[in-house]
Scaffold this motif. Sequence first.
Motif, mmCIF file in Angstrom:
data_model
loop_
_atom_site.group_PDB
_atom_site.id
_atom_site.type_symbol
_atom_site.label_atom_id
_atom_site.label_comp_id
_atom_site.label_asym_id
_atom_site.label_seq_id
_atom_site.Cartn_x
_atom_site.Cartn_y
_atom_site.Cartn_z
ATOM 1 N N ALA A 1 0.832 -1.207 0.000
ATOM 2 C CA ALA A 1 0.000 0.000 0.000
ATOM 3 C C ALA A 1 0.866 1.256 0.000
ATOM 4 O O ALA A 1 0.608 2.216 -0.736
ATOM 5 N N ILE A 2 1.907 1.247 0.810
ATOM 6 C CA ILE A 2 2.817 2.403 0.872
ATOM 7 C C ILE A 2 3.552 2.574 -0.451
ATOM 8 O O ILE A 2 3.711 3.697 -0.959
ATOM 9 N N THR A 3 3.979 1.461 -1.039
ATOM 10 C CA THR A 3 4.672 1.511 -2.326
ATOM 11 C C THR A 3 3.792 2.136 -3.402
ATOM 12 O O THR A 3 4.239 2.982 -4.184
ATOM 13 N N ALA A 4 2.535 1.721 -3.444
ATOM 14 C CA ALA A 4 1.603 2.256 -4.440
ATOM 15 C C ALA A 4 1.412 3.759 -4.260
ATOM 16 O O ALA A 4 1.405 4.521 -5.243
ATOM 17 N N MET A 5 1.270 4.201 -3.012
ATOM 18 C CA MET A 5 1.140 5.639 -2.746
ATOM 19 C C MET A 5 2.386 6.393 -3.186
ATOM 20 O O MET A 5 2.300 7.446 -3.833
ATOM 21 N N MET A 6 3.544 5.860 -2.861
ATOM 22 C CA MET A 6 4.803 6.529 -3.172
ATOM 23 C C MET A 6 5.030 6.626 -4.676
ATOM 24 O O MET A 6 5.415 7.677 -5.197
ATOM 25 N N GLU A 7 4.771 5.545 -5.388
ATOM 26 C CA GLU A 7 4.962 5.544 -6.838
ATOM 27 C C GLU A 7 3.975 6.490 -7.532
ATOM 28 O O GLU A 7 4.277 7.034 -8.588
ATOM 29 N N ALA A 8 2.810 6.698 -6.923
ATOM 30 C CA ALA A 8 1.785 7.554 -7.540
ATOM 31 C C ALA A 8 2.156 9.033 -7.484
ATOM 32 O O ALA A 8 1.744 9.800 -8.357
ATOM 33 N N VAL A 9 2.937 9.427 -6.468
ATOM 34 C CA VAL A 9 3.171 10.867 -6.277
ATOM 35 C C VAL A 9 4.650 11.265 -6.301
ATOM 36 O O VAL A 9 4.969 12.449 -6.184
ATOM 37 N N THR A 10 5.555 10.304 -6.478
ATOM 38 C CA THR A 10 6.991 10.591 -6.419
ATOM 39 C C THR A 10 7.674 10.069 -7.667
ATOM 40 O O THR A 10 7.429 8.932 -8.082
ATOM 41 N N ASP A 11 8.560 10.882 -8.273
ATOM 42 C CA ASP A 11 9.225 10.400 -9.486
ATOM 43 C C ASP A 11 10.331 9.406 -9.146
ATOM 44 O O ASP A 11 10.776 9.311 -8.002
ATOM 45 N N LYS A 12 10.746 8.660 -10.150
ATOM 46 C CA LYS A 12 11.705 7.570 -9.942
ATOM 47 C C LYS A 12 13.047 8.065 -9.410
ATOM 48 O O LYS A 12 13.669 7.411 -8.563
ATOM 49 N N ASP A 13 13.519 9.203 -9.920
ATOM 50 C CA ASP A 13 14.797 9.730 -9.434
ATOM 51 C C ASP A 13 14.750 9.977 -7.934
ATOM 52 O O ASP A 13 15.696 9.671 -7.206
ATOM 53 N N ARG A 14 13.637 10.556 -7.461
ATOM 54 C CA ARG A 14 13.533 10.861 -6.032
ATOM 55 C C ARG A 14 13.409 9.584 -5.213
ATOM 56 O O ARG A 14 14.002 9.477 -4.124
ATOM 57 N N ILE A 15 12.663 8.619 -5.695
ATOM 58 C CA ILE A 15 12.569 7.334 -4.999
ATOM 59 C C ILE A 15 13.955 6.714 -4.873
ATOM 60 O O ILE A 15 14.346 6.248 -3.797
ATOM 61 N N PHE A 16 14.701 6.747 -5.955
ATOM 62 C CA PHE A 16 16.042 6.155 -5.928
ATOM 63 C C PHE A 16 16.980 6.959 -5.032
ATOM 64 O O PHE A 16 17.820 6.387 -4.319
ATOM 65 N N GLU A 17 16.854 8.283 -5.054
ATOM 66 C CA GLU A 17 17.677 9.133 -4.190
ATOM 67 C C GLU A 17 17.413 8.822 -2.713
ATOM 68 O O GLU A 17 18.348 8.688 -1.916
ATOM 69 N N LEU A 18 16.139 8.698 -2.353
ATOM 70 C CA LEU A 18 15.782 8.338 -0.984
ATOM 71 C C LEU A 18 16.364 6.974 -0.615
ATOM 72 O O LEU A 18 16.955 6.797 0.459
ATOM 73 N N TYR A 19 16.193 6.024 -1.511
ATOM 74 C CA TYR A 19 16.694 4.662 -1.271
ATOM 75 C C TYR A 19 18.198 4.657 -1.035
ATOM 76 O O TYR A 19 18.692 4.067 -0.070
ATOM 77 N N LEU A 20 18.940 5.334 -1.916
ATOM 78 C CA LEU A 20 20.395 5.384 -1.806
ATOM 79 C C LEU A 20 20.851 5.986 -0.482
ATOM 80 O O LEU A 20 21.922 5.653 0.025
ATOM 81 N N ASN A 21 20.036 6.855 0.076
ATOM 82 C CA ASN A 21 20.422 7.555 1.293
ATOM 83 C C ASN A 21 19.998 6.882 2.584
ATOM 84 O O ASN A 21 20.446 7.291 3.658
ATOM 85 N N VAL A 22 19.146 5.868 2.518
ATOM 86 C CA VAL A 22 18.669 5.251 3.764
ATOM 87 C C VAL A 22 18.976 3.766 3.878
ATOM 88 O O VAL A 22 18.639 3.141 4.897
ATOM 89 N N ILE A 23 19.641 3.187 2.881
ATOM 90 C CA ILE A 23 19.966 1.752 2.957
ATOM 91 C C ILE A 23 20.913 1.486 4.123
ATOM 92 O O ILE A 23 21.841 2.241 4.376
ATOM 93 N N GLU A 24 20.694 0.350 4.795
ATOM 94 C CA GLU A 24 21.606 -0.097 5.849
ATOM 95 C C GLU A 24 22.797 -0.814 5.223
ATOM 96 O O GLU A 24 22.634 -1.676 4.361
ATOM 97 N N TRP A 25 24.031 -0.456 5.683
ATOM 98 C CA TRP A 25 25.222 -1.096 5.130
ATOM 99 C C TRP A 25 26.129 -1.740 6.178
ATOM 100 O O TRP A 25 27.023 -2.502 5.843
ATOM 101 N N ASP A 26 25.935 -1.421 7.426
ATOM 102 C CA ASP A 26 26.766 -1.968 8.498
ATOM 103 C C ASP A 26 26.080 -1.594 9.807
ATOM 104 O O ASP A 26 25.011 -0.986 9.796
ATOM 105 N N TYR A 27 26.677 -1.925 10.925
ATOM 106 C CA TYR A 27 26.118 -1.562 12.220
ATOM 107 C C TYR A 27 26.051 -0.038 12.354
ATOM 108 O O TYR A 27 27.077 0.632 12.466
#
Length: 230
Positions: free
Chosen positions: A137-163
């Motif tokens: 449900a959240i994914t559908a809302m996000m894709e409806a109102v946010t462009d792909k570049d911004r989704i990817f920018e958010l993703y790149l900035n919040v991924i977990e990589w270590d402790y």
Amino acid sequence: MRIFKWLLALPIAAFILFNAYVYGNIITYRAVAPHQTAFMSMRMSQFAEEGRDITLDYRWTDYRSISTNLKKALIASEDAKFAEHSGFDWNGIQNAIKRNEKSGKVKAGGSTISQQLAKNLFLNDSRSYIRKAEEAAITAMMEAVTDKDRIFELYLNVIEWDYGVFGAEAAAQKFYKKSAEKLSKQQAAALAARVPAPLFYADNPKSQRLRGKTNIILRRMGSAELPDGG
């Protein structure tokens, strides 16, 4: 009877309020960086309960200041169809359902980058079909109102990589002492290989599986298709 109606109405009201909260934040995140995600908060609380002295390292950086190598590595590793789908990889979901049915547990999720971002921003690490439904449900809302570049920018900035390490800039500094903009193809592939199990690889840095995944990602990066913004 009245009590029964109230008991029935409460979870429905909670669901509506939560999704209204989520939608409001999605609109905000189109222009404003998250202060901290739900997944970060969950993870840091987990570390504290375990008695680990872990400091959160989360550094927002602009999409243009993140290496194209890392963008392509993550597309190749996590979601090859990201640029063309609307949030869901239906073939991947069907395969995940089959794997879950065989194992009798919810292990595989067939999650796209958009679904992973939905989980990181608003949910937690639990595995259930209810949580997957909320994630959808959240994914559908996000894709409806946010462009792909911004989704990817958010993703790149919040991924977990270590402790305690979240986002491309913090990861680049942690592992290579350089900015995310300067990552080589090899370094980007090695970082992308960590994403599905970052804490396992933090505890097992010499894992053969990590090296094998890095090489596979390197081979796939050339055909990785980025969103229109590049």
